[in-house]
Design a protein around this motif. Structure first.
Motif, PDB file in Angstrom:
ATOM      1  N   ARG A  11      94.144  40.943  25.224  1.00 27.59           N
ATOM      2  CA  ARG A  11      93.697  40.073  24.129  1.00 27.59           C
ATOM      3  C   ARG A  11      93.707  38.608  24.531  1.00 27.59           C
ATOM      4  N   ASP A  12      94.806  38.151  25.133  1.00 26.35           N
ATOM      5  CA  ASP A  12      94.868  36.725  25.484  1.00 26.35           C
ATOM      6  C   ASP A  12      93.815  36.358  26.506  1.00 26.35           C
ATOM      7  N   LEU A  13      93.540  37.274  27.469  1.00 24.52           N
ATOM      8  CA  LEU A  13      92.518  36.995  28.471  1.00 24.52           C
ATOM      9  C   LEU A  13      91.137  37.002  27.838  1.00 24.52           C
ATOM     10  N   ALA A  14      90.867  37.953  26.926  1.00 27.82           N
ATOM     11  CA  ALA A  14      89.561  38.007  26.253  1.00 27.82           C
ATOM     12  C   ALA A  14      89.308  36.733  25.460  1.00 27.82           C
ATOM     13  N   GLU A  15      90.322  36.250  24.729  1.00 28.48           N
ATOM     14  CA  GLU A  15      90.156  35.030  23.939  1.00 28.48           C
ATOM     15  C   GLU A  15      89.893  33.824  24.845  1.00 28.48           C
ATOM     16  N   ARG A  16      90.556  33.784  25.976  1.00 34.53           N
ATOM     17  CA  ARG A  16      90.359  32.671  26.916  1.00 34.53           C
ATOM     18  C   ARG A  16      88.929  32.670  27.444  1.00 34.53           C
ATOM     19  N   LEU A  17      88.397  33.837  27.823  1.00 36.02           N
ATOM     20  CA  LEU A  17      87.048  33.913  28.372  1.00 36.02           C
ATOM     21  C   LEU A  17      85.985  33.660  27.297  1.00 36.02           C
ATOM     22  N   GLU A  18      86.212  34.166  26.096  1.00 37.39           N
ATOM     23  CA  GLU A  18      85.241  33.938  25.009  1.00 37.39           C
ATOM     24  C   GLU A  18      85.165  32.458  24.662  1.00 37.39           C
ATOM     25  N   ALA A  19      86.294  31.729  24.753  1.00 34.75           N
ATOM     26  CA  ALA A  19      86.269  30.281  24.504  1.00 34.75           C
ATOM     27  C   ALA A  19      85.395  29.577  25.537  1.00 34.75           C
ATOM     28  N   HIS A  20      85.432  30.063  26.785  1.00 30.14           N
ATOM     29  CA  HIS A  20      84.576  29.480  27.824  1.00 30.14           C
ATOM     30  C   HIS A  20      83.103  29.728  27.494  1.00 30.14           C
ATOM     31  N   PRO A  75      74.263  35.161  23.326  1.00 29.37           N
ATOM     32  CA  PRO A  75      75.067  34.329  22.414  1.00 29.37           C
ATOM     33  C   PRO A  75      76.117  35.103  21.632  1.00 29.37           C
ATOM     34  N   GLN A  76      76.035  36.418  21.574  1.00 36.45           N
ATOM     35  CA  GLN A  76      77.048  37.217  20.885  1.00 36.45           C
ATOM     36  C   GLN A  76      78.158  37.684  21.848  1.00 36.45           C
ATOM     37  N   ARG A  77      78.204  37.082  23.043  1.00 36.69           N
ATOM     38  CA  ARG A  77      79.232  37.339  24.064  1.00 36.69           C
ATOM     39  C   ARG A  77      79.148  38.763  24.617  1.00 36.69           C
ATOM     40  N   ARG A  78      77.942  39.348  24.559  1.00 36.33           N
ATOM     41  CA  ARG A  78      77.757  40.689  25.083  1.00 36.33           C
ATOM     42  C   ARG A  78      77.126  40.610  26.459  1.00 36.33           C
ATOM     43  N   PHE A  79      77.491  41.599  27.324  1.00 42.21           N
ATOM     44  CA  PHE A  79      76.889  41.664  28.651  1.00 42.21           C
ATOM     45  C   PHE A  79      75.431  42.066  28.536  1.00 42.21           C
ATOM     46  N   VAL A  80      74.572  41.288  29.171  1.00 38.96           N
ATOM     47  CA  VAL A  80      73.145  41.648  29.203  1.00 38.96           C
ATOM     48  C   VAL A  80      72.685  41.896  30.635  1.00 38.96           C
ATOM     49  N   TYR A  81      73.567  41.643  31.595  1.00 38.33           N
ATOM     50  CA  TYR A  81      73.232  41.943  32.989  1.00 38.33           C
ATOM     51  C   TYR A  81      74.538  42.020  33.775  1.00 38.33           C
ATOM     52  N   ALA A  82      74.584  42.913  34.769  1.00 42.35           N
ATOM     53  CA  ALA A  82      75.698  43.012  35.714  1.00 42.35           C
ATOM     54  C   ALA A  82      75.154  43.561  37.018  1.00 42.35           C
ATOM     55  N   ASN A  83      75.481  42.946  38.116  1.00 41.42           N
ATOM     56  CA  ASN A  83      74.993  43.457  39.402  1.00 41.42           C
ATOM     57  C   ASN A  83      75.841  44.649  39.844  1.00 41.42           C
ATOM     58  N   GLN A  84      75.501  45.211  40.992  1.00 39.82           N
ATOM     59  CA  GLN A  84      76.138  46.451  41.423  1.00 39.82           C
ATOM     60  C   GLN A  84      77.632  46.277  41.651  1.00 39.82           C
ATOM     61  N   ARG A 135      78.150  45.480  25.845  1.00 42.50           N
ATOM     62  CA  ARG A 135      79.587  45.519  25.614  1.00 42.50           C
ATOM     63  C   ARG A 135      80.177  44.104  25.642  1.00 42.50           C
ATOM     64  N   THR A 136      81.291  43.956  24.916  1.00 43.41           N
ATOM     65  CA  THR A 136      82.041  42.693  24.921  1.00 43.41           C
ATOM     66  C   THR A 136      83.333  42.897  25.710  1.00 43.41           C
ATOM     67  N   PHE A 137      84.094  41.813  25.845  1.00 34.52           N
ATOM     68  CA  PHE A 137      85.372  41.925  26.547  1.00 34.52           C
ATOM     69  C   PHE A 137      86.305  42.901  25.820  1.00 34.52           C
ATOM     70  N   ALA A 138      86.287  42.852  24.486  1.00 33.91           N
ATOM     71  CA  ALA A 138      87.142  43.774  23.722  1.00 33.91           C
ATOM     72  C   ALA A 138      86.732  45.223  23.981  1.00 33.91           C
ATOM     73  N   ASP A 139      85.394  45.469  24.072  1.00 34.07           N
ATOM     74  CA  ASP A 139      84.916  46.826  24.345  1.00 34.07           C
ATOM     75  C   ASP A 139      85.395  47.326  25.699  1.00 34.07           C
TER      76      ASP A 139
END
Length: 873
Positions: free
Chosen positions: A341-350, A307-316, A332-336
């Motif tokens: 910026r515009d792409l990060a805001e768009r994805l976080e809204a999703h 819920p804090q928009r952080r990655f908790v899993y990623a495959n290979q 990590r977040t998109f900003a990390d």
């Protein structure tokens, strides 16, 4: 794309030459393989893109290859035995085959090959056109998709869970092997009273759960039942086992629930034996590792956010995209990750939308990763629910769609180029739905019907614009096109009257219907305005008609020859009068024609023709020896070159004037009765005249303008009105052919008066042969006397002016007292040639003797050269 259009074509406006030049440039520069073959299916043209595709240099001789040479060996038999016969029979054939590579034998290209037979206006095959697209990338994409589908099917079949998909009626439509091993749930228990007895579950109050509250039934109503409900399941003849049932609605592509996905997990061991908890935990850990390995091996990008928009899993695949390890990626977040910026805001809204309302989100973005890889990514994100029903994670799957987008862009470009090509050649594109009757026209086709752009069109508008005389024919062609018993082709030309402008246009259109289950379901076609072409054809036909009318009624011979083939390709009707042969029997070879030229004049004629072939105009006189009767005729010919559009001499022509004095002892007999015609011909010939018969007035009048001088004897007994038309028509044409009319013995004075008023110079009635012979002889003699032109200039000077330069030289030699031998020596010609010129001079000046000839010459002012005497003379 820029078309290299020739400057000359660009200045021609809307002419056919401009369209041809533009179309040629478009074909040469097309980005796909475009080839043309001749009637033997040998390549005659291959554009630059096609040469690159198959590894042929720009200078390679493509005419050395047949069409089959371009295919891989394994496909040549298919092309030879199926493709080419289909193209020749149906006009086109297309298929997915393999091309060879001429410079790298190890390479083969998968292509989409289309071929069209090219035929001329008579239907004869003149060649074929081939269009080819390289589909190797698409084939690879399809193979990758199939591999992914097989991988997904393998994953589903190996999951330690039973998975079943049910339709809205509760019937099973798909399940994996584990589901079939667990239970044969062909129908949800809530919809099957018999199978519902095998399942038992209890709520928090230890009350039995009714079938309409089972997870499958709830999912069909749109509810999500996770993590599931535990059931005791009793298979017939087996012990009861605990099964955990989960279910979610099946919403294909975001639609309303149309089914349910049911997951069955065997939890009997967990529920029954506490001592097996550790084993069950190990099994669950094993299952987790299995899922982890499975997700890691998937080529798509799989990941999850908290819920804090952080990655908790990623495959290979996701880790490789960022060049990070799992430890470095988690938290990590998109900003990390240095997303724009515009792409990060768009994805976080999703992400926020999925967390707030549990929505499933789809989107496509362009992203360049820290590893330098830039591509388009399409993703699908959805919620992961906790046991309390809250959303604890957002899980997502992304796929690299760069290649697909490139294919879509290429398709758009091809569509744009096709539309540009249709604009260049003036094509109007349309479609028709034979089932609904709906028409779809572009604005160019609307303009052909005299309609504004975007105005609605239907069948009534279409038929209202067709010329009334053509409507039935068009309706029949449409019915034949939509008939499943036919080939579905539509090819017709008709006239259209513009609705708003009233302009009549000639429209040529063609298309083809598509059939399914024995009926036409769609049709697409193209139309072009050919009015200018038809006007040009009409002008050419009118010009040709005027030319033929002029030549057929000219007393001079007009001829046209082909200097390359050495043939005569046209002669006017005057040939028959001058040569004494019908035009159909005339020699076609120039060499055979020259055989009729007098031997002494052949060299002069051949030199003159060579001059004309070189591009100059020549005027010359010569004699011919008529093949039929051996008589000599003098001709004056003005020959000239005829050039083609490139300025080359493609034809030579000439106008030959007959200079030979005419013999008036000719009678033309017109009689509709063959027996009477033969009888009258005998009478005419018995009094010393030549006779030629015609079976009707029209047959005579058609050829009258080119007939030699004489008179006409018309037999009125068979067709009086037709016969009377002859003197009237001759008089109207100011013809020098006088007419004698012959009627039956019972004819009265009124008939004679009618004949004389029609223009006859004499009127005879039938009597016995002896008396009739004398009367015909007298009438013909008077007729010939009447035919002599009264206003002809018979002065000596005017007659001498009609002599050729050579004839004047011979006349001067005779005036000076020369003989054939001395004159020939002076002029550099043979005595025999002098004799022939002398005879021609006598004929031209109408002199009966040498003395009379000299008198005419002296009267015309021709005098011998005065020689001054010398002391030695």
């Amino acid at each position: 794309m820029t078309l290299d259009i020739p400057r000359s074509a660009a200045g021609l406006g809307d002419s056919e030459a401009a369209f041809a030049a533009i179309a040629s440039a478009a074909v040469r520069q097309a980005p796909t393989f475009v080839g043309l073959c001749d009637a033997q299916l040998r390549l005659s043209f291959l554009n630059a893109a096609g040469r690159v595709m198959v590894g042929l240099s720009s200078g390679a001789d493509i005419t050395a290859y047949a069409l089959l040479d371009f295919f891989a060996p394994q496909h040549r038999r298919v092309v030879a035995e199926i493709g080419l016969p289909t193209m020749l029979r149906e006009g086109q054939w297309e298929g997915e085959l393999c091309f060879r590579h001429f410079t790298d034998p190890s390479r083969q290209m998968e292509v989409r090959w289309s071929a069209f037979a090219l035929r001329d206006e008579t239907g004869d095959l003149i060649g074929a056109a081939c269009f080819t697209n390289d589909i190797s990338a698409r084939k690879q994409a399809e193979q990758a998709l199939r591999s992914q589908q097989m991988l997904l099917a393998s994953v589903l079949n190996n999951l330690p869970l039973g998975i079943g998909v049910y339709d809205r009626h509760g019937d099973l439509i798909h399940s994996n092997q584990r589901m079939r091993d667990y239970t044969s749930l062909a129908r949800l228990p809530s919809r099957d009273p018999v199978s519902s007895r095998r399942w038992r579950s209890y709520d928090a109050d230890n009350q039995p759960i009714p079938p309409d509250r089972y997870p499958g039934a709830r999912a069909l109503r749109g509810e999500v039942v996770t993590p599931g409900v535990d059931f005791l399941y009793c298979e017939q003849g087996a012990a009861e086992r605990w099964m955990r049932i989960s279910a979610v609605p099946f919403r294909p592509e975001g639609e309303e629930p149309s089914g349910a996905i049911v997951v069955v997990q065997d939890v009997d061991d967990l529920k029954r034996a506490a001592e097996r908890v550790e084993l069950a935990g190990a099994e669950l850990a094993s299952q987790s590792r299995f899922f982890q390995a499975t997700l890691s091996s998937i080529p798509d990008f799989v990941y999850a956010f908290d819920p804090q928009r952080r990655f908790v899993y990623a495959n290979q695949a996701m880790l490789a995209l960022f060049g990070l390890s799992m430890e470095e990626m988690l938290g990590r977040t998109f900003a990390d990750l240095n997303y724009p910026r515009d792409l990060a805001e768009r994805l976080e809204a999703h992400i926020d939308r999925v967390l707030s309302v549990g929505a499933t989100v789809q989107d496509e973005v362009f992203y360049r990763s820290p590893t330098g890889y830039g591509a388009y990514f399409a993703f699908l994100w959805g919620p992961v629910y906790a046991e309390d029903g809250s959303i604890e994670l957002v899980v997502g799957v992304s796929r690299d769609t760069t290649e697909r987008r490139a294919m879509e862009e290429a398709l758009k470009k091809n569509e744009t180029r096709l539309r540009a090509a249709t604009e260049l050649v003036g094509l109007g594109i349309y479609s028709w739905n034979p089932v609904t009757g709906v028409l779809d026209w572009d604005d160019r086709l609307r303009a052909m019907w005299g309609l504004p752009s975007n105005v609605p069109v239907d069948t009534a508008v279409f038929e209202a614009g067709i010329h009334p005389d053509d409507l039935a024919r068009v309706q029949d062609a449409i019915a034949a096109c939509a008939d499943p018993a036919g080939d579905g082709h539509y090819n017709i030309e008709y006239r259209v009257i513009g609705r708003d402008d009233g302009v009549t246009r000639h429209i040529a259109t063609s298309g083809r219907a598509t059939f399914e289950q024995g009926r036409a379901i769609s049709f697409i076609g193209a139309a072009i305005d050919v009015s200018a072409h038809r006007r040009t054809e009409a002008a050419i036909q009118a010009s040709e008609a005027q030319f033929r009318s002029f030549t057929e009624h000219s007393s001079n011979l007009i001829w046209i020859g082909d200097p390359v083939a050495g043939t005569i390709v046209y002669r006017s009707a005057a040939f028959e009068r001058i040569w004494g042969l019908p035009c159909d029997n005339a020699p076609t070879a120039l060499a055979d024609w020259i055989e009729a030229v007098h031997p002494d004049d052949r060299q002069q004629v051949e030199r003159a023709l060579a001059t004309v072939r070189a591009g100059e105009v020549a005027q010359y006189e010569y004699r011919i020896i008529r093949p039929g009767d051996g008589k000599i005729r003098w001709l004056r010919d003005t020959s000239f070159p005829i050039r083609d559009e490139n300025g080359a001499v493609s034809r030579i022509g000439g106008i030959a004037e007959d200079l030979t004095p005419e013999d008036n002892h000719q009678v033309y007999l017109v009689s509709t009765k063959a027996a009477e015609a033969r009888h009258l011909v005998g009478l005419v010939r018995s009094v010393g005249y030549r006779a030629r018969s015609f079976e009707s007035a029209s047959a005579f009048l058609d050829i009258a303008p080119v007939l030699a001088p004489g008179c006409v004897l018309v037999d009125l007994r068979g067709a009086k009105l037709q016969g009377l038309s002859i003197p009237r028509e001759l008089k109207a044409r100011s013809s020098a052919l006088p007419a004698i009319l012959l009627d039956g013995p019972a004819a009265d004075v009124a008939s004679a008066v009618t004949a004389m008023k029609a223009g006859a110079i004499d009127y005879l009635t039938m009597t016995d042969d002896e008396s009739l012979r004398g009367r015909i002889a007298n009438a013909v003699a008077e007729c010939h006397g009447a035919a002599r032109p009264a206003a002809r200039d018979e002065s000596a000077a005017s007659r001498v002016e009609r002599l050729t330069p050579r004839e004047r030289d011979v006349l001067l030699g005779l005036v000076e007292g020369g003989t054939n031998k001395t004159i020939g020596k002076k002029l550099g010609i043979s005595p025999r040639t002098v004799e022939l010129h002398r005879a021609q001079v006598m004929n031209r000046l109408n002199a009966g003797s040498l003395t009379e000839l000299l008198q005419i010459a002296l009267a015309a002012g021709i005098k011998p050269v005065t020689r001054v005497s010398t002391p030695l003379g």
